[in-house]
Scaffold this motif. Structure first.
Motif, PDB file in Angstrom:
ATOM      1  N   ALA A 280      51.124  56.163   6.127  1.00  0.00           N
ATOM      2  CA  ALA A 280      50.969  55.309   7.303  1.00  0.00           C
ATOM      3  C   ALA A 280      49.498  55.231   7.683  1.00  0.00           C
ATOM      4  O   ALA A 280      48.920  56.213   8.128  1.00  0.00           O
ATOM      5  N   PRO A 281      48.850  54.079   7.504  1.00  0.00           N
ATOM      6  CA  PRO A 281      47.436  53.959   7.873  1.00  0.00           C
ATOM      7  C   PRO A 281      47.290  53.849   9.381  1.00  0.00           C
ATOM      8  O   PRO A 281      48.058  53.155  10.040  1.00  0.00           O
ATOM      9  N   VAL A 282      46.306  54.547   9.945  1.00  0.00           N
ATOM     10  CA  VAL A 282      46.055  54.485  11.381  1.00  0.00           C
ATOM     11  C   VAL A 282      44.557  54.356  11.606  1.00  0.00           C
ATOM     12  O   VAL A 282      43.746  54.828  10.810  1.00  0.00           O
ATOM     13  N   ALA A 283      44.184  53.689  12.689  1.00  0.00           N
ATOM     14  CA  ALA A 283      42.781  53.545  13.074  1.00  0.00           C
ATOM     15  C   ALA A 283      42.646  53.997  14.518  1.00  0.00           C
ATOM     16  O   ALA A 283      43.251  53.418  15.423  1.00  0.00           O
ATOM     17  N   ALA A 284      41.869  55.047  14.756  1.00  0.00           N
ATOM     18  CA  ALA A 284      41.796  55.655  16.084  1.00  0.00           C
ATOM     19  C   ALA A 284      40.960  54.847  17.066  1.00  0.00           C
ATOM     20  O   ALA A 284      41.205  54.873  18.268  1.00  0.00           O
ATOM     21  N   GLY A 285      39.937  54.130  16.572  1.00  0.00           N
ATOM     22  CA  GLY A 285      39.082  53.381  17.491  1.00  0.00           C
ATOM     23  C   GLY A 285      38.323  54.311  18.420  1.00  0.00           C
ATOM     24  O   GLY A 285      37.727  55.294  17.990  1.00  0.00           O
ATOM     25  N   GLU A 286      38.347  54.029  19.720  1.00  0.00           N
ATOM     26  CA  GLU A 286      37.687  54.890  20.691  1.00  0.00           C
ATOM     27  C   GLU A 286      38.551  55.051  21.931  1.00  0.00           C
ATOM     28  O   GLU A 286      39.370  54.188  22.253  1.00  0.00           O
ATOM     29  N   ALA A 287      38.383  56.181  22.596  1.00  0.00           N
ATOM     30  CA  ALA A 287      39.085  56.446  23.852  1.00  0.00           C
ATOM     31  C   ALA A 287      38.150  56.091  24.999  1.00  0.00           C
ATOM     32  O   ALA A 287      37.012  56.565  25.047  1.00  0.00           O
ATOM     33  N   VAL A 288      38.610  55.257  25.912  1.00  0.00           N
ATOM     34  CA  VAL A 288      37.792  54.785  27.026  1.00  0.00           C
ATOM     35  C   VAL A 288      38.372  55.319  28.331  1.00  0.00           C
ATOM     36  O   VAL A 288      39.564  55.167  28.605  1.00  0.00           O
ATOM     37  N   LEU A 289      37.531  55.961  29.130  1.00  0.00           N
ATOM     38  CA  LEU A 289      37.926  56.429  30.454  1.00  0.00           C
ATOM     39  C   LEU A 289      37.162  55.626  31.500  1.00  0.00           C
ATOM     40  O   LEU A 289      35.976  55.317  31.311  1.00  0.00           O
ATOM     41  N   ASN A 290      37.841  55.275  32.584  1.00  0.00           N
ATOM     42  CA  ASN A 290      37.177  54.507  33.632  1.00  0.00           C
ATOM     43  C   ASN A 290      37.305  55.201  34.977  1.00  0.00           C
ATOM     44  O   ASN A 290      38.193  56.025  35.194  1.00  0.00           O
ATOM     45  N   ALA A 291      36.384  54.867  35.868  1.00  0.00           N
ATOM     46  CA  ALA A 291      36.362  55.434  37.219  1.00  0.00           C
ATOM     47  C   ALA A 291      35.996  54.328  38.202  1.00  0.00           C
ATOM     48  O   ALA A 291      35.296  53.370  37.851  1.00  0.00           O
ATOM     49  N   ARG A 292      36.468  54.475  39.429  1.00  0.00           N
ATOM     50  CA  ARG A 292      36.186  53.493  40.482  1.00  0.00           C
ATOM     51  C   ARG A 292      35.929  54.247  41.784  1.00  0.00           C
ATOM     52  O   ARG A 292      36.696  55.145  42.144  1.00  0.00           O
ATOM     53  N   VAL A 293      34.853  53.889  42.479  1.00  0.00           N
ATOM     54  CA  VAL A 293      34.499  54.571  43.722  1.00  0.00           C
ATOM     55  C   VAL A 293      34.254  53.544  44.822  1.00  0.00           C
ATOM     56  O   VAL A 293      33.921  52.384  44.555  1.00  0.00           O
ATOM     57  N   THR A 294      34.428  53.998  46.053  1.00  0.00           N
ATOM     58  CA  THR A 294      34.074  53.214  47.238  1.00  0.00           C
ATOM     59  C   THR A 294      33.029  53.997  48.017  1.00  0.00           C
ATOM     60  O   THR A 294      33.222  55.189  48.292  1.00  0.00           O
ATOM     61  N   MET A 295      31.923  53.332  48.371  1.00  0.00           N
ATOM     62  CA  MET A 295      30.838  53.991  49.093  1.00  0.00           C
ATOM     63  C   MET A 295      30.519  53.217  50.367  1.00  0.00           C
ATOM     64  O   MET A 295      30.560  51.980  50.383  1.00  0.00           O
ATOM     65  N   VAL A 296      30.227  53.953  51.419  1.00  0.00           N
ATOM     66  CA  VAL A 296      29.829  53.366  52.701  1.00  0.00           C
ATOM     67  C   VAL A 296      28.392  53.800  52.986  1.00  0.00           C
ATOM     68  O   VAL A 296      28.080  54.994  52.958  1.00  0.00           O
ATOM     69  N   PHE A 297      27.521  52.824  53.257  1.00  0.00           N
ATOM     70  CA  PHE A 297      26.115  53.088  53.554  1.00  0.00           C
ATOM     71  C   PHE A 297      25.801  52.635  54.980  1.00  0.00           C
ATOM     72  O   PHE A 297      26.350  51.640  55.464  1.00  0.00           O
ATOM     73  N   ALA A 298      24.898  53.349  55.618  1.00  0.00           N
ATOM     74  CA  ALA A 298      24.342  52.882  56.883  1.00  0.00           C
ATOM     75  C   ALA A 298      23.276  51.833  56.587  1.00  0.00           C
ATOM     76  O   ALA A 298      22.655  51.846  55.520  1.00  0.00           O
ATOM     77  N   LEU A 299      23.080  50.916  57.521  1.00  0.00           N
ATOM     78  CA  LEU A 299      22.052  49.884  57.381  1.00  0.00           C
ATOM     79  C   LEU A 299      20.986  50.084  58.450  1.00  0.00           C
ATOM     80  O   LEU A 299      21.288  50.444  59.589  1.00  0.00           O
ATOM     81  N   GLU A 300      19.745  49.837  58.063  1.00  0.00           N
ATOM     82  CA  GLU A 300      18.625  49.958  58.990  1.00  0.00           C
ATOM     83  C   GLU A 300      17.926  48.617  59.115  1.00  0.00           C
ATOM     84  O   GLU A 300      17.856  47.849  58.157  1.00  0.00           O
ATOM     85  N   ASP A 301      17.410  48.347  60.307  1.00  0.00           N
ATOM     86  CA  ASP A 301      16.691  47.084  60.532  1.00  0.00           C
ATOM     87  C   ASP A 301      15.384  47.068  59.749  1.00  0.00           C
ATOM     88  O   ASP A 301      14.754  48.087  59.527  1.00  0.00           O
TER      89      ASP A 301
END
Length: 240
Positions: free
Chosen positions: A219-240
């Motif tokens: 049985a031929p197999v091709a592994a390719g690549e393993a991809v992991l993803n991440a997602r973040v939410t960030m809150v910043f203060a704003l200055e004049d």
């Protein structure tokens, strides 16, 4: 020591309450100040890839018989042979797990006015197997099919130690969020302040296509690549 006039006690109490209120108003209120501070909320995503070093195979056996017990015995016998073969292939017990056992009737539509009727029973036994040496994956697939596995429902590739790759995905997600915040603040003509909060939403392996596998030798197999993803939410203060 002089005692206050009892008739003036209500007046004294009201003055004390008023004085306490003035003192509280004179103190800084960080919470209110924070609510009044302009903020910006952004999200960022990142992903990192690596060459897989592990595969997870979902396989099983299905057997039919007119007798329910016979169908279950047949499926169990083949499953036992597959487990014995995995022992011979040095697949550790921790890397194989029975994921499902089922027994259900086989129905057939009756002729004319007759309703559906049971003509037999179908038993199935499914296993999830991890193969940590990808060079032997093809041999494992062929061997279990030779021992009677007639259901190979999926194959996915992954990492035995995903931590470092996931860490890079998180770093990329944070960098993406910070760059987005910088561009938006610059376009709005304000300066980006300190990070107020940061949180992660989900993350893990990117979806991989499920593959149905037919009998093959080898049985031929091709592994390719393993991809992991991440997602973040960030809150910043704003200055004049």
């Amino acid at each position: 020591m002089l005692s206050p006039d009892p008739s003036r006690l209500p007046e004294i109490a009201m003055r004390l309450v008023a004085l306490a209120t003035l003192c509280l108003l004179a103190l800084p209120l960080p919470a209110l100040a924070q609510e009044d501070t302009p903020r910006i909320t952004v999200t960022g995503s990142g992903e990192a890839a690596a060459v897989p070093d592990m595969a997870t195979v979902r396989l099983g056996v299905t057997a039919q018989d007119a007798n329910a017990g016979a169908a279950m015995d047949s499926a169990s016998e083949i499953a036992a042979a597959i487990l014995a073969r995995l022992d011979g292939l040095e697949i550790a017990p921790r890397d194989r797990q029975t994921s499902n056992i089922s027994l259900q009737p086989v129905w057939q539509n009756g002729e004319d006015s007759d309703g559906p009727r049971i003509t037999g029973y179908e038993a199935s036994n499914e296993l999830t197997v991890r193969v940590r040496d990808l060079s032997r994956l093809g041999d494992v697939l062929v061997a279990v099919q030779q021992d009677g596995a007639n259901r190979l429902s999926g194959l996915t590739f992954g990492l035995q130690e995903p931590g470092p790759v996931m860490e890079q995905a998180r770093r990329d997600a944070v960098a993406d969020a910070m760059e987005t915040a910088r561009v938006l603040a610059e376009a709005a003509g304000v300066r980006l302040g300190a990070v107020v909060s940061i949180s992660q939403q989900g993350g893990g392996y990117a979806p991989q296509p499920m593959m149905e596998m037919a009998r093959a030798a080898p049985a031929p197999v091709a592994a390719g690549e393993a991809v992991l993803n991440a997602r973040v939410t960030m809150v910043f203060a704003l200055e004049d």
